[in-house]
Design a protein around this motif. Structure first.
Motif, mmCIF file in Angstrom:
data_model
loop_
_atom_site.group_PDB
_atom_site.id
_atom_site.type_symbol
_atom_site.label_atom_id
_atom_site.label_comp_id
_atom_site.label_asym_id
_atom_site.label_seq_id
_atom_site.Cartn_x
_atom_site.Cartn_y
_atom_site.Cartn_z
ATOM 1 N N GLY A 1 -2.401 -5.540 3.119
ATOM 2 C CA GLY A 1 -2.389 -6.972 3.369
ATOM 3 C C GLY A 1 -3.652 -7.628 2.847
ATOM 4 O O GLY A 1 -4.326 -7.094 1.958
ATOM 5 N N ASP B 1 0.883 2.066 1.950
ATOM 6 C CA ASP B 1 1.401 1.062 2.871
ATOM 7 C C ASP B 1 2.789 1.493 3.317
ATOM 8 O O ASP B 1 3.534 2.099 2.541
ATOM 9 C CB ASP B 1 1.462 -0.309 2.173
ATOM 10 C CG ASP B 1 1.607 -1.465 3.154
ATOM 11 O OD1 ASP B 1 2.589 -1.485 3.925
ATOM 12 O OD2 ASP B 1 0.739 -2.348 3.148
ATOM 13 N N GLY C 1 -1.328 -11.277 3.104
ATOM 14 C CA GLY C 1 -0.631 -10.566 2.050
ATOM 15 C C GLY C 1 -1.516 -10.265 0.855
ATOM 16 O O GLY C 1 -2.562 -10.880 0.667
ATOM 17 N N ASN D 1 4.756 -3.998 -0.806
ATOM 18 C CA ASN D 1 3.403 -4.519 -0.609
ATOM 19 C C ASN D 1 2.376 -3.667 -1.350
ATOM 20 O O ASN D 1 1.449 -4.193 -1.973
ATOM 21 C CB ASN D 1 3.059 -4.550 0.880
ATOM 22 C CG ASN D 1 3.494 -5.836 1.549
ATOM 23 O OD1 ASN D 1 4.032 -6.728 0.894
ATOM 24 N ND2 ASN D 1 3.283 -5.925 2.836
#
Length: 363
Positions: free
Chosen positions: A16, A37, A126, A42
């Motif tokens: 993130g 992750d 993010g 992501n």
């Protein structure tokens, strides 16, 4: 880069905002960063942005940084300690006591774990929001406990310094009490005040200036994440909010007495409350409190592209260091307001030189 402190590869679990920003910053300094992750998309996005590389079977990280939500921090830290028995493990969760207690209960090897917390972030999250310079000049807490020495955790401090942050040593209890005061309770206050804006009509909201924007800036943060943070630090946050509620009751009572034409002592109560706020903000360190080391100059700029960049460039050309700034612009207004803070000895010459270059100075 040869001047980095950190040696060996770093595994980042969670890509993130914080994880990807750490990866970007370390990669820029030549560190081998591994990005993992629970969300493969992501992780791939963070890798595409340059935050590191994908894991390999032969990885042997010297340091593991866990960057996952608070409610799963202890679980992931425990799994990383077990999977990498030679690695030092840290996390960046915004609460420290709850994960430590959970790891203790699970019998984790705490001699290789030290929790940390960078006091940096953005209202958006993010990997796409990540920045390599996110931590520059920001405090980064090392939350010590009895099972590990700071010497054993030296690689964590090396990482913090390589990212340009400022290490701050605290116990886990000191950390949680501190962030309750300067981060967690302010988040609740900001959100509650912003919620009042939903009752305002468009005419009222059109009057909103920088003051209300400053106070409500963090109200745009993720409610789900903040539920986890507040739940894990509930007792100290509740104590601060309870004291704030008492202060609000005093002000509300004083205002009602003035409204009912029973003003005895009411005006003093309001002034005392506002003066206490003056005293509190004066204690904020550095450039963002009412620091007497800096003087302010208000510059009016036209609302057209490139003006702000030109102002900053000309301040730099004049050899003046910009210590801090505040921007204000009302929707539909043809000008913006830039309040720049500089050293007091520089303000008179800066004002003169900017006027000579065609800039308008307020006042």
């Amino acid at each position: 880069m040869s001047d980095r402190r950190l040696e060996g590869s770093v595994r980042i679990v969670g890509s993130g905002l914080l994880g990807a920003s750490i990866g970007l910053g370390l990669t820029a300094r030549g560190v081998d960063v591994i990005v993992d992750d629970a969300s493969p998309s992501n992780a791939r996005l963070a890798i595409d942005y340059g935050a590191g590389r994908a894991p390999r079977d032969d990885d042997a990280p010297a340091l593991i940084v866990v960057c996952v939500p608070p409610d799963v921090t202890a679980q992931v830290v425990g799994a990383e300690l077990a999977a990498h028995p030679d690695a030092l493990v840290t996390d960046v969760a915004s609460v420290k006591l709850a994960p430590l207690r959970e790891l203790e209960s699970a019998g984790a090897d705490l001699s290789r774990y030290l929790g940390t917390h960078p006091m940096a972030g953005r209202e958006i999250g993010g990997p796409a929001a990540a920045r390599a310079d996110l931590f520059l000049g920001r405090p980064w807490v090392l939350a010590g406990h009895d099972a590990i020495s700071y010497r054993r955790a030296a690689a964590i401090e090396d990482m913090i310094l390589d990212l340009g942050a400022v290490p701050v040593e605290m116990t886990v209890a000191q950390h949680d009490a501190s962030v309750a005061l300067v981060s967690h309770a302010p988040q609740v206050v900001s959100s509650l005040l912003a919620a009042r804006l939903t009752d305002g009509d468009n005419a009222a909201l059109a009057l909103a200036g920088q003051g209300v924007r400053d106070v409500t800036r963090v109200a745009g943060s993720d409610p789900g994440l903040w539920l986890q943070i507040l739940s894990a630090n509930a007792v100290p946050v509740a104590a601060i909010l309870r004291a704030l509620r008492d202060d609000l009751d005093v002000v509300v009572d004083a205002l009602e007495r003035i409204g009912d034409e029973r003003p005895d002592g009411a005006r003093r109560a309001i002034v005392d409350a506002l003066a206490a706020g003056n005293a509190g903000v004066a204690r904020l360190p550095g450039k963002h409190g009412k620091d007497a080391r800096y003087a302010s100059l208000v510059v009016l700029i036209d609302d057209r592209p490139g003006q702000l960049a030109r102002l900053f460039a000309e301040i730099g050309d004049l050899g003046v260091n910009l210590e801090d700034l505040r921007l204000e612009h009302s929707p539909g207004a043809p000008i913006g307001i830039v309040e720049v803070s500089v050293l007091p000895e520089a303000v008179a010459a800066l004002e003169r030189d900017l006027i000579e270059r065609g800039w308008r100075i307020a006042g």
